[in-house]
Scaffold this motif. Structure first.
Motif, PDB file in Angstrom:
ATOM      1  N   GLY A 298      16.454  21.165   4.115  1.00  0.00           N
ATOM      2  CA  GLY A 298      16.421  19.842   4.718  1.00  0.00           C
ATOM      3  C   GLY A 298      15.685  19.841   6.050  1.00  0.00           C
ATOM      4  O   GLY A 298      14.904  18.928   6.340  1.00  0.00           O
ATOM      5  N   ALA A 299      15.920  20.859   6.868  1.00  0.00           N
ATOM      6  CA  ALA A 299      15.265  20.938   8.169  1.00  0.00           C
ATOM      7  C   ALA A 299      13.756  21.112   8.028  1.00  0.00           C
ATOM      8  O   ALA A 299      12.970  20.527   8.779  1.00  0.00           O
ATOM      9  CB  ALA A 299      15.847  22.099   8.981  1.00  0.00           C
ATOM     10  N   LEU A 300      13.340  21.907   7.046  1.00  0.00           N
ATOM     11  CA  LEU A 300      11.915  22.175   6.854  1.00  0.00           C
ATOM     12  C   LEU A 300      11.155  20.962   6.334  1.00  0.00           C
ATOM     13  O   LEU A 300       9.936  20.874   6.499  1.00  0.00           O
ATOM     14  CB  LEU A 300      11.726  23.354   5.892  1.00  0.00           C
ATOM     15  N   HIS A 301      11.865  20.048   5.703  1.00  0.00           N
ATOM     16  CA  HIS A 301      11.210  18.858   5.161  1.00  0.00           C
ATOM     17  C   HIS A 301      11.541  17.605   5.975  1.00  0.00           C
ATOM     18  O   HIS A 301      11.438  16.494   5.469  1.00  0.00           O
ATOM     19  CB  HIS A 301      11.597  18.663   3.689  1.00  0.00           C
ATOM     20  N   GLY A 302      11.916  17.812   7.231  1.00  0.00           N
ATOM     21  CA  GLY A 302      12.271  16.681   8.085  1.00  0.00           C
ATOM     22  C   GLY A 302      11.121  16.143   8.897  1.00  0.00           C
ATOM     23  O   GLY A 302      11.342  15.334   9.813  1.00  0.00           O
ATOM     24  N   GLY A 303       9.902  16.590   8.622  1.00  0.00           N
ATOM     25  CA  GLY A 303       8.737  16.058   9.316  1.00  0.00           C
ATOM     26  C   GLY A 303       8.387  16.782  10.598  1.00  0.00           C
ATOM     27  O   GLY A 303       7.481  16.353  11.322  1.00  0.00           O
ATOM     28  N   MET A 304       9.069  17.889  10.920  1.00  0.00           N
ATOM     29  CA  MET A 304       8.790  18.635  12.144  1.00  0.00           C
ATOM     30  C   MET A 304       7.934  19.858  11.856  1.00  0.00           C
ATOM     31  O   MET A 304       7.848  20.325  10.719  1.00  0.00           O
ATOM     32  CB  MET A 304      10.104  19.073  12.805  1.00  0.00           C
ATOM     33  N   GLU A 305       7.308  20.406  12.911  1.00  0.00           N
ATOM     34  CA  GLU A 305       6.624  21.685  12.802  1.00  0.00           C
ATOM     35  C   GLU A 305       7.660  22.787  12.576  1.00  0.00           C
ATOM     36  O   GLU A 305       8.870  22.580  12.739  1.00  0.00           O
ATOM     37  CB  GLU A 305       5.822  21.959  14.068  1.00  0.00           C
ATOM     38  N   LEU A 306       7.153  23.978  12.226  1.00  0.00           N
ATOM     39  CA  LEU A 306       8.061  25.057  11.812  1.00  0.00           C
ATOM     40  C   LEU A 306       9.056  25.443  12.901  1.00  0.00           C
ATOM     41  O   LEU A 306      10.265  25.522  12.639  1.00  0.00           O
ATOM     42  CB  LEU A 306       7.244  26.288  11.394  1.00  0.00           C
ATOM     43  N   GLU A 307       8.599  25.677  14.133  1.00  0.00           N
ATOM     44  CA  GLU A 307       9.510  26.159  15.174  1.00  0.00           C
ATOM     45  C   GLU A 307      10.628  25.170  15.477  1.00  0.00           C
ATOM     46  O   GLU A 307      11.809  25.566  15.496  1.00  0.00           O
ATOM     47  CB  GLU A 307       8.748  26.505  16.449  1.00  0.00           C
ATOM     48  N   PRO A 308      10.345  23.882  15.707  1.00  0.00           N
ATOM     49  CA  PRO A 308      11.460  22.949  15.936  1.00  0.00           C
ATOM     50  C   PRO A 308      12.351  22.777  14.710  1.00  0.00           C
ATOM     51  O   PRO A 308      13.549  22.532  14.851  1.00  0.00           O
ATOM     52  CB  PRO A 308      10.772  21.641  16.321  1.00  0.00           C
ATOM     53  N   ALA A 309      11.783  22.931  13.516  1.00  0.00           N
ATOM     54  CA  ALA A 309      12.610  22.841  12.308  1.00  0.00           C
ATOM     55  C   ALA A 309      13.598  23.999  12.250  1.00  0.00           C
ATOM     56  O   ALA A 309      14.786  23.813  11.938  1.00  0.00           O
ATOM     57  CB  ALA A 309      11.730  22.829  11.063  1.00  0.00           C
ATOM     58  N   LEU A 310      13.127  25.205  12.563  1.00  0.00           N
ATOM     59  CA  LEU A 310      14.017  26.369  12.564  1.00  0.00           C
ATOM     60  C   LEU A 310      15.050  26.264  13.682  1.00  0.00           C
ATOM     61  O   LEU A 310      16.207  26.662  13.508  1.00  0.00           O
ATOM     62  CB  LEU A 310      13.208  27.652  12.704  1.00  0.00           C
ATOM     63  N   ALA A 311      14.645  25.725  14.829  1.00  0.00           N
ATOM     64  CA  ALA A 311      15.594  25.532  15.933  1.00  0.00           C
ATOM     65  C   ALA A 311      16.672  24.526  15.544  1.00  0.00           C
ATOM     66  O   ALA A 311      17.858  24.703  15.865  1.00  0.00           O
ATOM     67  CB  ALA A 311      14.857  25.070  17.186  1.00  0.00           C
ATOM     68  N   GLY A 312      16.272  23.473  14.833  1.00  0.00           N
ATOM     69  CA  GLY A 312      17.251  22.493  14.375  1.00  0.00           C
ATOM     70  C   GLY A 312      18.201  23.078  13.356  1.00  0.00           C
ATOM     71  O   GLY A 312      19.408  22.784  13.367  1.00  0.00           O
ATOM     72  N   PHE A 313      17.678  23.917  12.460  1.00  0.00           N
ATOM     73  CA  PHE A 313      18.528  24.620  11.491  1.00  0.00           C
ATOM     74  C   PHE A 313      19.547  25.490  12.218  1.00  0.00           C
ATOM     75  O   PHE A 313      20.746  25.470  11.908  1.00  0.00           O
ATOM     76  CB  PHE A 313      17.660  25.467  10.572  1.00  0.00           C
ATOM     77  N   GLU A 314      19.071  26.261  13.191  1.00  0.00           N
ATOM     78  CA  GLU A 314      19.963  27.153  13.938  1.00  0.00           C
ATOM     79  C   GLU A 314      21.088  26.376  14.623  1.00  0.00           C
ATOM     80  O   GLU A 314      22.270  26.719  14.481  1.00  0.00           O
ATOM     81  CB  GLU A 314      19.158  27.932  14.967  1.00  0.00           C
ATOM     82  N   ARG A 315      20.733  25.323  15.332  1.00  0.00           N
ATOM     83  CA  ARG A 315      21.745  24.539  16.055  1.00  0.00           C
ATOM     84  C   ARG A 315      22.740  23.915  15.080  1.00  0.00           C
ATOM     85  O   ARG A 315      23.956  23.967  15.291  1.00  0.00           O
ATOM     86  CB  ARG A 315      21.075  23.440  16.884  1.00  0.00           C
ATOM     87  N   GLY A 316      22.211  23.310  14.025  1.00  0.00           N
ATOM     88  CA  GLY A 316      23.079  22.601  13.098  1.00  0.00           C
ATOM     89  C   GLY A 316      24.051  23.508  12.373  1.00  0.00           C
ATOM     90  O   GLY A 316      25.242  23.191  12.264  1.00  0.00           O
ATOM     91  N   ARG A 317      23.566  24.631  11.910  1.00  0.00           N
ATOM     92  CA  ARG A 317      24.449  25.530  11.159  1.00  0.00           C
ATOM     93  C   ARG A 317      25.397  26.300  12.070  1.00  0.00           C
ATOM     94  O   ARG A 317      26.536  26.591  11.669  1.00  0.00           O
ATOM     95  CB  ARG A 317      23.620  26.512  10.324  1.00  0.00           C
ATOM     96  N   GLN A 318      24.987  26.630  13.264  1.00  0.00           N
ATOM     97  CA  GLN A 318      25.911  27.307  14.168  1.00  0.00           C
ATOM     98  C   GLN A 318      27.104  26.421  14.483  1.00  0.00           C
ATOM     99  O   GLN A 318      28.234  26.906  14.584  1.00  0.00           O
ATOM    100  CB  GLN A 318      25.196  27.744  15.447  1.00  0.00           C
ATOM    101  N   VAL A 319      26.858  25.139  14.626  1.00  0.00           N
ATOM    102  CA  VAL A 319      27.963  24.203  14.833  1.00  0.00           C
ATOM    103  C   VAL A 319      28.798  24.080  13.561  1.00  0.00           C
ATOM    104  O   VAL A 319      30.037  24.098  13.602  1.00  0.00           O
ATOM    105  CB  VAL A 319      27.431  22.820  15.260  1.00  0.00           C
ATOM    106  N   ALA A 320      28.138  23.975  12.410  1.00  0.00           N
ATOM    107  CA  ALA A 320      28.833  23.723  11.145  1.00  0.00           C
ATOM    108  C   ALA A 320      29.771  24.855  10.744  1.00  0.00           C
ATOM    109  O   ALA A 320      30.809  24.612  10.126  1.00  0.00           O
ATOM    110  CB  ALA A 320      27.815  23.474  10.033  1.00  0.00           C
TER     111      ALA A 320
END
Length: 387
Positions: A298-320
């Motif tokens: 989901g993060a990779l297909h959210g319209g962001m470049e790779l680095e911000p997509a991976l950062a969003g994945f990290e933040r979201g899953r660490q919280v989850a």
């Protein structure tokens, strides 16, 4: 996007499936160092919520997983020679053979055009330098993670108790516990079915009990023989089955809780057990790995470049995963503190076992905690269940 998934476990395979479903033009290869059809472990567990999520993400693999799973909706506990207590769990649980799960996911990935290369070990991300994204799904002992452990901020906490992961031909009708007192201390086991002919059995004890019973020097056959005697009531005449080791010894371990400060480095991202582990006693490892995979897609297909997509994945899953990590810590602590609880009357012991994830429990006398928990349930029922 060209993607290299290192490790052919549930996280990598499910990620490749969902990536291909989202965009078939992705070029994805899964690299697994072991031969096809070989895997460790017996059965994995999951719950209703995960199955619902799988149906929404990929109905085809979800249906195959559902049809291959064994269900239970109750607990049974053998308390030495005191009692056998059965309680309704209130939630349906599922068991599935790890080998079958990997087979389902591999077949689904191949059907979507994912390449799966067995007996291919990737020791460094430079070996897949042409990839836009490298998934480190290579497990708790991830070689890719260890190469950059300082960057990832990897920490490993080693549990006190010893445990061994076994199978049996006894097919349990419920999620079954057994607690046995020996001259060297308490030893316990829990088991659950994962196929029509087999169940998983996880045995655990303190280091003193493990040493006193001679497991440190015993070969696998002697170890299994003693465990079969200790848990004869639970096994009802069925044997325990071990996983053969090169040295012929029983495969006893201390659980390793892995955490990482950050989950990505450039185009390399950690997934599943490479990123985090939770104590086996809460049965969440496989579910968390599959959820990691879905979130990353989901993060990779959210319209962001790779680095911000991976950062969003990290933040979201660490919280989850924080709730699961906290529950796992308290669950492991409950078992490490078993003498504190084992003298409770059978019904109270099982009730407190079911509440072992509570942050309050370690700080309140067990009998008082039981009364407070019952009172909370009674008061909540008067208020319509809001408690």
């Amino acid at each position: 996007m060209k993607v290299a998934c290192v490790g052919g476990g549930p996280a990598s395979l499910y990620f490749s499936i969902l990536m291909k479903r989202t965009d078939p033009s992705h070029d994805i290869t899964v690299y697994e160092r072991n031969p096809a059809g070989s895997t460790y472990g017996w059965g994995v567990t999951y719950w209703d919520e995960l199955l619902d999520n799988l149906r929404g993400a990929d109905p085809e693999s979800a249906q195959a997983i559902d049809e291959s799973s064994v269900r239970w909706d109750s607990w049974a506990a053998h308390l030495d020679d005191r009692a056998v207590v059965t309680v309704e769990n209130g939630e349906e649980g599922f068991g599935l053979g790890r080998h079958r799960l990997l087979s389902i996911l591999t077949e689904r990935a191949l059907s979507l055009g994912v390449r799966v290369e067995f007996e291919r070990e990737i020791a460094a991300e430079e070996e897949v330098a042409g990839a836009d994204l490298v998934i480190a799904g290579d497990g708790v002992n991830s070689g890719l993670r260890e190469r950059h452990a300082e960057h990832f901020g990897t920490e490993v906490a080693v549990g006190r108790n010893m445990y061994i992961w076994l199978g049996t031909t006894r097919v349990f009708e419920a999620f079954t516990f057994a607690f046995v007192e020996t001259e060297c201390g308490w030893i316990w086991c829990y088991g659950y079915p994962f196929s029509e002919g087999q169940s998983t059995c996880v045995v655990e004890c303190s280091p003193a009990t493990w040493s006193g019973l001679g497991f440190g020097e015993a070969n696998e056959a002697d170890c299994l023989g003693l465990l079969e005697k200790l848990f004869a009531g639970m096994l009802d005449g069925h044997p325990l089955v071990g996983r053969a080791q090169a040295d012929g010894g029983a495969h006893w371990l201390n659980f390793r809780t892995v955490t990482n400060r950050t989950w990505f480095r450039g185009n390399l991202v950690l997934l599943g057990d490479a990123a985090h582990t939770t104590h086996y006693s809460i049965g969440a490892g496989t579910a968390l790995a599959l959820e990691d995979a879905a979130f990353l897609v989901g993060a990779l297909h959210g319209g962001m470049e790779l680095e911000p997509a991976l950062a969003g994945f990290e933040r979201g899953r660490q919280v989850a995963i924080r709730g699961s990590q906290r529950a796992a810590r308290y669950s492991a602590r409950w078992y490490e503190s078993l003498p504190r609880y084992i003298g409770l009357p059978p019904e109270q012991l099982i009730a407190v076992l079911g509440q072992r994830h509570s942050r309050l429990l370690p700080h309140v006398p067990p009998r008082l905690f039981y009364r407070l928990d019952r009172l909370s349930g009674w008061w909540g029922s008067l208020r319509g269940g809001d408690h």
